[in-house]
Design an enzyme around this catalytic site. Structure first.
Site, PDB file in Angstrom:
ATOM      1  N   HIS A  52     -10.767   0.548   0.699  1.00  0.00           N
ATOM      2  CA  HIS A  52     -10.584   1.702   1.598  1.00  0.00           C
ATOM      3  C   HIS A  52     -11.935   1.871   2.290  1.00  0.00           C
ATOM      4  O   HIS A  52     -12.870   2.428   1.726  1.00  0.00           O
ATOM      5  CB  HIS A  52     -10.198   2.929   0.761  1.00  0.00           C
ATOM      6  N   HIS A 103      -5.447  -0.624   5.547  1.00  0.00           N
ATOM      7  CA  HIS A 103      -5.234   0.208   6.754  1.00  0.00           C
ATOM      8  C   HIS A 103      -6.325   0.075   7.826  1.00  0.00           C
ATOM      9  O   HIS A 103      -6.971   1.052   8.199  1.00  0.00           O
ATOM     10  CB  HIS A 103      -5.042   1.682   6.381  1.00  0.00           C
ATOM     11  N   HIS A 107       0.842  -1.206   0.000  1.00  0.00           N
ATOM     12  CA  HIS A 107       0.000   0.000   0.000  1.00  0.00           C
ATOM     13  C   HIS A 107       0.877   1.256   0.000  1.00  0.00           C
ATOM     14  O   HIS A 107       1.266   1.762   1.064  1.00  0.00           O
ATOM     15  CB  HIS A 107      -0.944  -0.007   1.203  1.00  0.00           C
ATOM     16  N   PHE A 112      -4.495  14.573   4.467  1.00  0.00           N
ATOM     17  CA  PHE A 112      -4.374  13.330   5.235  1.00  0.00           C
ATOM     18  C   PHE A 112      -3.171  12.543   4.719  1.00  0.00           C
ATOM     19  O   PHE A 112      -3.001  12.401   3.510  1.00  0.00           O
ATOM     20  CB  PHE A 112      -5.622  12.459   5.016  1.00  0.00           C
ATOM     21  N   ASP A 120      -8.760   3.499  -3.613  1.00  0.00           N
ATOM     22  CA  ASP A 120      -8.174   4.007  -2.361  1.00  0.00           C
ATOM     23  C   ASP A 120      -8.011   5.523  -2.364  1.00  0.00           C
ATOM     24  O   ASP A 120      -7.654   6.138  -3.366  1.00  0.00           O
ATOM     25  CB  ASP A 120      -6.819   3.367  -2.088  1.00  0.00           C
ATOM     26  N   ASP A 178       0.963   2.484   3.804  1.00  0.00           N
ATOM     27  CA  ASP A 178       0.119   3.585   3.307  1.00  0.00           C
ATOM     28  C   ASP A 178       0.962   4.852   3.128  1.00  0.00           C
ATOM     29  O   ASP A 178       0.515   5.966   3.451  1.00  0.00           O
ATOM     30  CB  ASP A 178      -1.102   3.843   4.199  1.00  0.00           C
TER      31      ASP A 178
HETATM   32  O1  DOR Z   1      -3.978   9.217   4.792  1.00  0.00           O
HETATM   33  C1  DOR Z   1      -4.307   8.937   3.657  1.00  0.00           C
HETATM   34  N1  DOR Z   1      -3.642   9.417   2.587  1.00  0.00           N
HETATM   35  N2  DOR Z   1      -5.360   8.140   3.476  1.00  0.00           N
HETATM   36  C2  DOR Z   1      -5.862   7.895   2.270  1.00  0.00           C
HETATM   37  O2  DOR Z   1      -6.805   7.183   2.185  1.00  0.00           O
HETATM   38  C3  DOR Z   1      -5.288   8.536   1.074  1.00  0.00           C
HETATM   39  C4  DOR Z   1      -3.896   8.898   1.288  1.00  0.00           C
HETATM   40  C5  DOR Z   1      -3.380   9.838   0.238  1.00  0.00           C
HETATM   41  O3  DOR Z   1      -3.521   9.537  -0.966  1.00  0.00           O
HETATM   42  O4  DOR Z   1      -2.787  10.860   0.598  1.00  0.00           O
HETATM   43 ZN    ZN Z   2      -7.007   4.473   1.987  1.00  0.00          ZN
HETATM   44 ZN    ZN Z   3      -3.763   4.765   0.760  1.00  0.00          ZN
END
Ligand code: DOR
Ligand code: ZN
Ligand code: ZN
Length: 444
Positions: free
Chosen positions: A198, A251, A79, A342, A171, A324
């Protein structure tokens, strides 16, 4: 060119855990030898290696003295957001695959939420071609479930599979429409490919930015309840049961999701799941002073959730650890908490953080290597074994080297990590892909 890895503890869970020499030839594992064995006939330096002598490299053979190190099947991070095409200022395929190699990963899955989205074979081929030129970790592209990940029409999944994708996901976003998810599962089941989920019910997220609970209240940040994740986990367990398709949950962060997945597995439903190092090393109470390096989706949860994640890893409910890896620029993170992007980077911290589970006694090293190398490969339907004839995708680990995480040293283009300054123990010291050394911190 041949490579001889001498004197490592060779650990391939379920098949070998012994001190051995490993000979690599033509990109493959040629032989696994007792340290005292003579090299097999045909190995270039056979006559030149008296027992006990530390052989010098020759033009034809590189010798790696791996005494005190552990040799494992190449770690795989299923991921990763590589950001190319489209967001090369955050990461490129080249920088991301170099960061992966440095983190000990011989392969990563590239998430499709790029610009354009990887929803057709042309984008898939672009990613693979860039990766081939990059000479870092391998990449296994993951295609989108829906065109543009817009959640309306299925993407060109079979075309992408022929071009090289190993799974599909939207995702970054959930597949909100259950009927579209059902169709995607039926379709992918016919293609023997997993769907990566996701799990997020956006109406329950309701623009929250961290875990719902006392910490969010204290900081005055809008909360995201556990149920925002688990509602979707429950839905997709039922859809896996309905269709027989393999659903892989990304995740996983909270106790209710883990309980649901544990029960689904007990019923024989075809689900697997991953968690990320931040969900077993940090909790929402660690979010301090609006530091957006602690902001990711799903959010850091409560102590009870973190303990459930560790328990889920220990009892086998959680199959894999994936980072991730979500690189973002300074500008996208240096904002009010609710406005910031995020995500955190993870490729260069995942193994040291995960080794803490071994040092603390939560997992054996063998269990950890299952979660970072064997199960990721199994989820994707790829071999990852240390056996003669297998391709030489291998990671050498120093379990004990003490290091302090320093974001300034990252080879990733982004620095968004909450772990700067943290003392950790253990890291990858050599990463080999198809018999080529793509990262080495070996001395001498
Ligand atoms: O924290 C995250 N960042 N969660 C996600 O689902 C997407 C990812 C991103 O692409 O930045
Ligand atoms: Zn995700
Ligand atoms: Zn992700």
């Amino acid at each position: 060119m041949q490579i001889l890895i001498k004197g490592a503890r060779v650990l391939d869970p379920g098949s070998i855990d012994e001190k051995k020499d490993v000979l690599i030839d033509g990109g493959k594992i040629a032989a696994i030898l007792d340290p005292s064995d003579a090299l097999p006939s045909g190995a270039v330096s056979s006559g030149a290696l008296p027992p006990g002598a530390d052989p010098q490299d020759t033009a034809d053979m590189q010798v790696i003295n791996a005494a005190g190190l552990v040799l494992v099947p190449g770690l795989m991070d299923i991921h990763v957001h590589l950001r190319e095409p489209g967001h090369e200022y955050k990461e490129t395929i080249t920088s991301g695959l170099a960061a992966a190699a440095k983190g000990g990963f011989t392969a990563v899955c590239a998430m499709p939420n790029t610009v354009p989205v990887n929803d057709n074979a042309q984008v898939t081929r672009f990613i693979l071609e860039k990766a081939r030129l990059a000479k870092g970790a391998r990449v296994y592209p993951v295609g989108a479930v829906s065109k543009g990940s817009a959640g309306t029409n299925l993407a060109e999944i079979q075309d992408m599979q022929q071009a090289g994708i190993k799974a599909v996901t939207d995702d970054g976003l959930p597949v909100a429409n259950a009927q579209l998810m059902r169709r995607a599962l039926e379709y992918c089941n016919g293609l023997s490919m997993p769907v990566f989920v996701h799990a997020e019910e956006l109406s329950l997220v309701n623009n929250g930015a961290m875990n719902e609970g006392p910490a969010a209240t204290f900081w005055g940040i809008k909360g995201i309840p556990n149920a925002a994740e688990t509602v979707m986990v429950a839905r997709d367990i039922l859809l896996s049961q309905l269709t027989g398709a393999h659903v892989h949950f990304c995740h996983i962060s909270c106790k209710e999701s883990i309980a649901a997945i544990r029960s689904a597995k007990q019923q024989g439903i075809r689900v697997t799941c991953e968690t990320a190092p931040h969900y077993f090393t940090l909790i929402d109470a660690d979010v301090k002073d609006y530091d957006t390096n602690f902001k990711m989706n799903p959010p850091l949860r409560s102590k009870e959730d973190r303990d459930a994640v560790i328990q889920g890893l220990a009892d086998g409910t959680i199959d894999a650890i994936a980072s991730d890896h979500a690189p973002h620029s300074k500008e996208e993170k240096d904002l009010e908490f609710d406005q910031a992007a995020f995500g955190i980077v993870g490729l260069e911290t995942s193994l040291p953080l995960s080794l803490h589970l071994v040092h603390s006694g939560a997992l054996t090293l063998e269990e950890l290597i299952r979660k970072m190398a064997k199960n990721p490969a199994r989820i994707l339907g790829i071999n990852n074994d240390i056996t003669p004839g297998s391709r030489a995708d291998l990671t050498l680990i120093d379990l004990d080297e003490k290091i302090t995480i320093d974001p300034a040293q990252f080879v990733s283009k982004s620095r968004n990590t909450p772990y700067g300054g943290m003392a950790v123990r253990g890291r990858a010291v050599c990463t080999m892909v198809g018999g080529q050394i793509v990262f080495s911190a070996l001395k001498g």
